[in-house]
Design a protein around this motif. Structure first.
Motif, PDB file in Angstrom:
ATOM      1  N   PRO A  52       4.838  -6.248 -12.849  1.00 22.82           N
ATOM      2  CA  PRO A  52       3.428  -6.488 -12.519  1.00 22.82           C
ATOM      3  C   PRO A  52       3.231  -7.547 -11.443  1.00 22.82           C
ATOM      4  O   PRO A  52       2.368  -7.396 -10.573  1.00 22.82           O
ATOM      5  CB  PRO A  52       2.824  -6.928 -13.856  1.00 22.82           C
ATOM      6  CG  PRO A  52       3.706  -6.310 -14.901  1.00 22.82           C
ATOM      7  CD  PRO A  52       5.077  -6.332 -14.309  1.00 22.82           C
ATOM      8  N   GLU A  53       4.024  -8.607 -11.461  1.00 23.43           N
ATOM      9  CA  GLU A  53       3.823  -9.679 -10.481  1.00 23.43           C
ATOM     10  C   GLU A  53       4.163  -9.206  -9.066  1.00 23.43           C
ATOM     11  O   GLU A  53       3.562  -9.663  -8.082  1.00 23.43           O
ATOM     12  CB  GLU A  53       4.640 -10.919 -10.860  1.00 23.43           C
ATOM     13  CG  GLU A  53       6.134 -10.834 -10.618  1.00 23.43           C
ATOM     14  CD  GLU A  53       6.892 -10.068 -11.715  1.00 23.43           C
ATOM     15  OE1 GLU A  53       8.130 -10.028 -11.658  1.00 23.43           O
ATOM     16  OE2 GLU A  53       6.213  -9.523 -12.619  1.00 23.43           O
ATOM     17  N   ARG A  54       5.089  -8.263  -8.942  1.00 25.99           N
ATOM     18  CA  ARG A  54       5.443  -7.767  -7.614  1.00 25.99           C
ATOM     19  C   ARG A  54       4.432  -6.730  -7.123  1.00 25.99           C
ATOM     20  O   ARG A  54       4.165  -6.657  -5.919  1.00 25.99           O
ATOM     21  CB  ARG A  54       6.863  -7.212  -7.621  1.00 25.99           C
ATOM     22  CG  ARG A  54       7.872  -8.326  -7.837  1.00 25.99           C
ATOM     23  CD  ARG A  54       9.296  -7.924  -7.590  1.00 25.99           C
ATOM     24  NE  ARG A  54      10.167  -9.106  -7.680  1.00 25.99           N
ATOM     25  CZ  ARG A  54      11.480  -9.066  -7.564  1.00 25.99           C
ATOM     26  NH1 ARG A  54      12.105  -7.910  -7.342  1.00 25.99           N
ATOM     27  NH2 ARG A  54      12.196 -10.182  -7.653  1.00 25.99           N
ATOM     28  N   VAL A  55       3.873  -5.974  -8.031  1.00 27.22           N
ATOM     29  CA  VAL A  55       2.779  -5.090  -7.638  1.00 27.22           C
ATOM     30  C   VAL A  55       1.588  -5.925  -7.186  1.00 27.22           C
ATOM     31  O   VAL A  55       0.919  -5.602  -6.191  1.00 27.22           O
ATOM     32  CB  VAL A  55       2.388  -4.156  -8.805  1.00 27.22           C
ATOM     33  CG1 VAL A  55       1.136  -3.349  -8.445  1.00 27.22           C
ATOM     34  CG2 VAL A  55       3.538  -3.230  -9.155  1.00 27.22           C
ATOM     35  N   ARG A  56       1.332  -7.008  -7.895  1.00 27.35           N
ATOM     36  CA  ARG A  56       0.245  -7.907  -7.505  1.00 27.35           C
ATOM     37  C   ARG A  56       0.514  -8.502  -6.127  1.00 27.35           C
ATOM     38  O   ARG A  56      -0.393  -8.636  -5.295  1.00 27.35           O
ATOM     39  CB  ARG A  56       0.082  -9.002  -8.552  1.00 27.35           C
ATOM     40  CG  ARG A  56      -1.137  -9.900  -8.340  1.00 27.35           C
ATOM     41  CD  ARG A  56      -1.465 -10.711  -9.587  1.00 27.35           C
ATOM     42  NE  ARG A  56      -0.348 -11.545  -9.998  1.00 27.35           N
ATOM     43  CZ  ARG A  56       0.357 -11.357 -11.121  1.00 27.35           C
ATOM     44  NH1 ARG A  56       0.055 -10.353 -11.935  1.00 27.35           N
ATOM     45  NH2 ARG A  56       1.368 -12.157 -11.431  1.00 27.35           N
ATOM     46  N   ALA A  57       1.769  -8.845  -5.847  1.00 24.29           N
ATOM     47  CA  ALA A  57       2.119  -9.391  -4.521  1.00 24.29           C
ATOM     48  C   ALA A  57       1.951  -8.329  -3.432  1.00 24.29           C
ATOM     49  O   ALA A  57       1.504  -8.640  -2.316  1.00 24.29           O
ATOM     50  CB  ALA A  57       3.555  -9.907  -4.543  1.00 24.29           C
ATOM     51  N   LEU A  58       2.288  -7.083  -3.744  1.00 27.04           N
ATOM     52  CA  LEU A  58       2.100  -5.997  -2.775  1.00 27.04           C
ATOM     53  C   LEU A  58       0.625  -5.796  -2.464  1.00 27.04           C
ATOM     54  O   LEU A  58       0.232  -5.605  -1.305  1.00 27.04           O
ATOM     55  CB  LEU A  58       2.711  -4.702  -3.313  1.00 27.04           C
ATOM     56  CG  LEU A  58       2.612  -3.468  -2.427  1.00 27.04           C
ATOM     57  CD1 LEU A  58       3.414  -3.662  -1.136  1.00 27.04           C
ATOM     58  CD2 LEU A  58       3.112  -2.225  -3.176  1.00 27.04           C
ATOM     59  N   ARG A  79      -1.624  -2.807 -18.070  1.00 31.16           N
ATOM     60  CA  ARG A  79      -1.203  -1.396 -18.002  1.00 31.16           C
ATOM     61  C   ARG A  79       0.266  -1.296 -17.601  1.00 31.16           C
ATOM     62  O   ARG A  79       1.041  -0.540 -18.200  1.00 31.16           O
ATOM     63  CB  ARG A  79      -2.063  -0.633 -16.991  1.00 31.16           C
ATOM     64  CG  ARG A  79      -3.494  -0.362 -17.414  1.00 31.16           C
ATOM     65  CD  ARG A  79      -4.207   0.288 -16.236  1.00 31.16           C
ATOM     66  NE  ARG A  79      -5.615   0.488 -16.445  1.00 31.16           N
ATOM     67  CZ  ARG A  79      -6.175   1.663 -16.744  1.00 31.16           C
ATOM     68  NH1 ARG A  79      -5.430   2.724 -16.895  1.00 31.16           N
ATOM     69  NH2 ARG A  79      -7.484   1.764 -16.895  1.00 31.16           N
ATOM     70  N   LEU A  80       0.634  -2.001 -16.550  1.00 29.47           N
ATOM     71  CA  LEU A  80       1.992  -1.888 -16.031  1.00 29.47           C
ATOM     72  C   LEU A  80       3.021  -2.437 -17.022  1.00 29.47           C
ATOM     73  O   LEU A  80       4.123  -1.904 -17.139  1.00 29.47           O
ATOM     74  CB  LEU A  80       2.101  -2.620 -14.694  1.00 29.47           C
ATOM     75  CG  LEU A  80       1.212  -2.068 -13.567  1.00 29.47           C
ATOM     76  CD1 LEU A  80       1.393  -2.900 -12.305  1.00 29.47           C
ATOM     77  CD2 LEU A  80       1.510  -0.593 -13.289  1.00 29.47           C
ATOM     78  N   ALA A  81       2.658  -3.484 -17.727  1.00 28.92           N
ATOM     79  CA  ALA A  81       3.586  -4.046 -18.714  1.00 28.92           C
ATOM     80  C   ALA A  81       3.838  -3.062 -19.844  1.00 28.92           C
ATOM     81  O   ALA A  81       4.957  -2.987 -20.377  1.00 28.92           O
ATOM     82  CB  ALA A  81       3.027  -5.361 -19.259  1.00 28.92           C
ATOM     83  N   ARG A  82       2.824  -2.289 -20.242  1.00 21.74           N
ATOM     84  CA  ARG A  82       3.009  -1.298 -21.306  1.00 21.74           C
ATOM     85  C   ARG A  82       4.047  -0.261 -20.914  1.00 21.74           C
ATOM     86  O   ARG A  82       4.878   0.154 -21.711  1.00 21.74           O
ATOM     87  CB  ARG A  82       1.677  -0.623 -21.644  1.00 21.74           C
ATOM     88  CG  ARG A  82       0.752  -1.445 -22.511  1.00 21.74           C
ATOM     89  CD  ARG A  82      -0.318  -0.576 -23.155  1.00 21.74           C
ATOM     90  NE  ARG A  82      -1.144   0.109 -22.173  1.00 21.74           N
ATOM     91  CZ  ARG A  82      -2.273  -0.382 -21.658  1.00 21.74           C
ATOM     92  NH1 ARG A  82      -2.680  -1.598 -22.041  1.00 21.74           N
ATOM     93  NH2 ARG A  82      -2.980   0.302 -20.793  1.00 21.74           N
ATOM     94  N   ALA A  83       3.988   0.190 -19.669  1.00 22.97           N
ATOM     95  CA  ALA A  83       4.926   1.217 -19.224  1.00 22.97           C
ATOM     96  C   ALA A  83       6.326   0.646 -19.016  1.00 22.97           C
ATOM     97  O   ALA A  83       7.327   1.332 -19.249  1.00 22.97           O
ATOM     98  CB  ALA A  83       4.428   1.859 -17.927  1.00 22.97           C
ATOM     99  N   GLY A  84       6.412  -0.602 -18.561  1.00 16.91           N
ATOM    100  CA  GLY A  84       7.701  -1.261 -18.412  1.00 16.91           C
ATOM    101  C   GLY A  84       8.572  -0.715 -17.288  1.00 16.91           C
ATOM    102  O   GLY A  84       9.796  -0.900 -17.315  1.00 16.91           O
ATOM    103  N   GLN A  85       7.969  -0.087 -16.283  1.00 19.31           N
ATOM    104  CA  GLN A  85       8.763   0.505 -15.201  1.00 19.31           C
ATOM    105  C   GLN A  85       8.717  -0.304 -13.913  1.00 19.31           C
ATOM    106  O   GLN A  85       9.684  -0.311 -13.148  1.00 19.31           O
ATOM    107  CB  GLN A  85       8.278   1.936 -14.945  1.00 19.31           C
ATOM    108  CG  GLN A  85       8.513   2.869 -16.131  1.00 19.31           C
ATOM    109  CD  GLN A  85       7.954   4.253 -15.897  1.00 19.31           C
ATOM    110  OE1 GLN A  85       6.901   4.413 -15.272  1.00 19.31           O
ATOM    111  NE2 GLN A  85       8.646   5.258 -16.391  1.00 19.31           N
ATOM    112  N   VAL A  86       7.601  -0.965 -13.647  1.00 21.92           N
ATOM    113  CA  VAL A  86       7.503  -1.812 -12.457  1.00 21.92           C
ATOM    114  C   VAL A  86       7.096  -3.227 -12.877  1.00 21.92           C
ATOM    115  O   VAL A  86       6.513  -3.430 -13.941  1.00 21.92           O
ATOM    116  CB  VAL A  86       6.484  -1.252 -11.433  1.00 21.92           C
ATOM    117  CG1 VAL A  86       6.959   0.072 -10.863  1.00 21.92           C
ATOM    118  CG2 VAL A  86       5.102  -1.120 -12.043  1.00 21.92           C
TER     119      VAL A  86
END
Length: 604
Positions: free
Chosen positions: A558-564, A549-556
């Motif tokens: 994904p690996e850093r959201v996963r780390a959070l 999902r996050l890769a489609r939007a291209g705004q954040v």
């Protein structure tokens, strides 16, 4: 209290009745008692009515036989309608009923677009004037309690509605999220301006009147403030907070339908509860019913004990609503749909569930404590701006306390492309900070208080009270948002406003000591515990923030959201949980709002 909508254009064709029916259906949950639309060459006006004042009268749209060419619709309540009706009757106007909105065509006929300055209440009004020079006039109350959204297409057609999902049902209105909407949510939790999170859709600012001519852009102006409310008692002594609240609670507790009180367990709602119970005893009315929502099970920050103390002390008929935490994911989807804009405040799903319980218990009006924090200096973010030493960073301290993710976390999460876009476009936090720093005389507290009341209060607590209350056809009435109380709050010196001193003084005479003197606690969900190993929100958040999902939007990234998320699971904290919640809420909103361009069931 209703939902309103309409259109106005230079075209001579009648609007499509099927399209207007679809618009009405999208917000009918807020007006289940009557549905009526009028239309003619190039115009339409419609209303979905929740009958509160004079339920047997007041059919909308409002027209008076002696004033052909003037038609009006109203969402809200006009509290001084009896006095206005007497004044207008003395000028020869006649009315078929005692509904508050029936007088609007006559008031407009007397005062033109300036009519809204004479209204005391919470309202969004549309008046269509088809006489010599046709025009549509829109107006909202000074605090923006009743929102009004609008869109003007390339052909000049102007459309408006109480709710964004209804506006999106008009042909030609696109559901296009703004590119900067994610940054806005992380910076401010929700859009806080007259610009919504959707391209081309505006929000009439608090206290504004808009005049629309066929095919022309609306002329929007903020009305000058009306005369200040009386500040003296009959004995000539200045009112205190308790006196003002007592009068406002008594006024708002009178209705032609059942009225209850929402009791959170905090100081503000406790005062409203105590004063409503006092009024009932003095008038011989039954003790009011109070409602409190609690998550089933043992959760940090639970307020039900304080709410019970308040209810026992005030001798109300108390109902504690136990919400199953497993229902929270579905509640998040429903609140997102009803709000129409992304909102990362954890209070939203709980408010939706509470209003549902109120309606199911048979109540149409609920008194609440909304607005007290913003007007009387309660939230920590107001103090954050005051405590930082003088320098360029004091406004940033405020926005970091207000937002869902501080500046450094946002920069770490954003992709390089999105970070560059925000740098060029300007962050929502930057815009707020510029406004705060431009305050006259460098008065930081005054600047923050002005921003809170002008923008954050309408965009946050008031929008949620309106949209989530009306999702269940419940009118929320807010004594703290009445003009006399707001004017009193503006007169307080910083030291008096600190930690809500005037409210605590009133509470000492009306509430249990433990409630009157307790530290403020936000009325929200315990996110850190809910987004933790085994928590009911963990899997929904994880799914919404999947790498795909996050890769489609291209705004954040994904690996850093996963780390959070991994950090939150290892060491749960409210700060990380709020950032994750905001990211998930925005992702859900983009999916929900794009689905609104196709027929959907928008029932509560």
């Amino acid at each position: 209290m209703c939902r309103i909508f309409g259109s106005f254009s230079a075209a001579r064709a009648d609007p499509d009745p099927v399209e207007l029916a679809a618009v009405s259906a999208r917000q009918r949950h807020g007006g289940p008692d009557e549905h009526r639309v009028l239309r003619g060459p190039g115009w339409s006006l419609g209303c979905d009515r929740l009958a509160v004042t004079d339920p047997r009268g007041g059919s909308q749209p409002y027209r008076l036989a002696h004033l052909p060419g003037i038609t009006a619709v109203l969402n809200g309540q006009i509290y001084n309608h009896a006095a206005l009706r007497r004044e207008l009757a003395s000028r020869g106007h006649r009315f078929p009923d005692r509904c508050d909105g029936t007088l609007l065509p006559a008031l407009y006929a007397e005062y033109g677009p300036d009519f809204a300055r004479r209204l005391d209440g919470m309202f969004a009004v549309a008046v269509l004037d088809l006489r010599a020079a046709p025009r549509l006039v829109l107006a909202v109350d000074p605090l923006g309690t009743k929102p009004l959204h609008y869109h003007q297409g390339p052909d000049g057609t102007f459309r408006f509605a109480s709710e964004i999902p209804a506006l999106l049902a008009f042909d030609g209105v696109r559901a296009a999220p703004r590119e900067d909407s994610l940054d806005t949510v992380l910076c401010l939790r929700t859009p806080v301006s007259a610009r919504t999170a959707l391209e081309g859709i505006g929000l009439l600012p608090p206290g504004a009147t808009a005049v629309v001519r066929p095919g022309r852009a609306p002329v929007v102006r903020r009305r000058p403030p009306g005369p200040p409310p009386p500040a003296q008692t009959p004995e000539g002594e200045r009112d205190d907070a308790g006196d003002l609240l007592r009068r406002e609670v008594r006024s708002l507790a009178r209705a032609d339908v059942p009225v209850c009180v929402l009791t959170s367990g905090g100081l503000a709602s406790g005062l409203v509860t105590a004063l409503a119970a006092e009024y009932a005893r003095e008038t011989g009315a039954p003790a009011p019913h109070t409602f409190h929502l609690a998550l089933r099970g043992r959760w940090p920050g639970a307020e039900h004990g304080r709410a019970r103390q308040t209810a026992r002390h005030a001798r109300t008929l108390h109902q504690e609503i136990a919400l199953d935490p497993a229902e929270l994911p579905s509640l998040l989807t429903r609140t997102t749909r009803h709000l129409g804009q992304p909102d990362a405040d954890p209070a939203a799903p709980a408010a939706y569930a509470l209003f549902r319980a109120v309606r199911q218990a048979g109540y149409t009006v609920a008194l609440t404590g909304d607005g007290a924090d913003e007007l009387f200096g309660g939230p920590a973010r107001l103090h954050a701006a005051s405590c930082v030493p003088s320098g360029p960073d004091w406004a940033a301290s405020y926005t970091d306390a207000l937002g869902a993710a501080p500046r450094m976390l946002r920069a770490w999460l954003y992709t390089p492309a999105y970070r560059a876009f925000i740098a060029d476009e300007g962050s929502a936090a930057d815009r707020v900070e510029r406004e705060l720093r431009s305050c006259p005389d460098g008065d930081r507290r005054a600047a923050v208080a002005a921003f809170e009341t002008r923008w954050r209060l309408p965009a946050g607590p008031l929008r949620r009270a309106d949209h989530l209350g009306m999702a269940w056809a419940v009118e929320a009435r807010m004594p703290f948002c009445r003009p006399a109380v707001a004017a009193y709050a503006r007169t307080l010196a910083p030291a008096a406003a600190q930690d809500r001193g005037p409210l605590r003084a009133a509470g000492r005479a009306l509430l249990p000591k433990a409630v009157a003197q307790r530290a403020r606690q936000p009325a929200a969900l315990p996110l850190a515990a809910l987004i933790a190993p085994g928590g009911p929100l963990l899997e929904p958040v994880r799914e919404l923030l999947s790498a795909e999902r996050l890769a489609r939007a291209g705004q954040v990234r994904p690996e850093r959201v996963r780390a959070l998320l991994a950090r939150q699971l290892e060491r749960p904290s409210e700060r990380d949980a709020l950032a994750l919640w905001a990211l998930a809420a925005h992702e859900l909103w983009t999916e929900v709002v794009r689905g609104m361009r196709v027929p959907l069931d928008c029932a509560a």
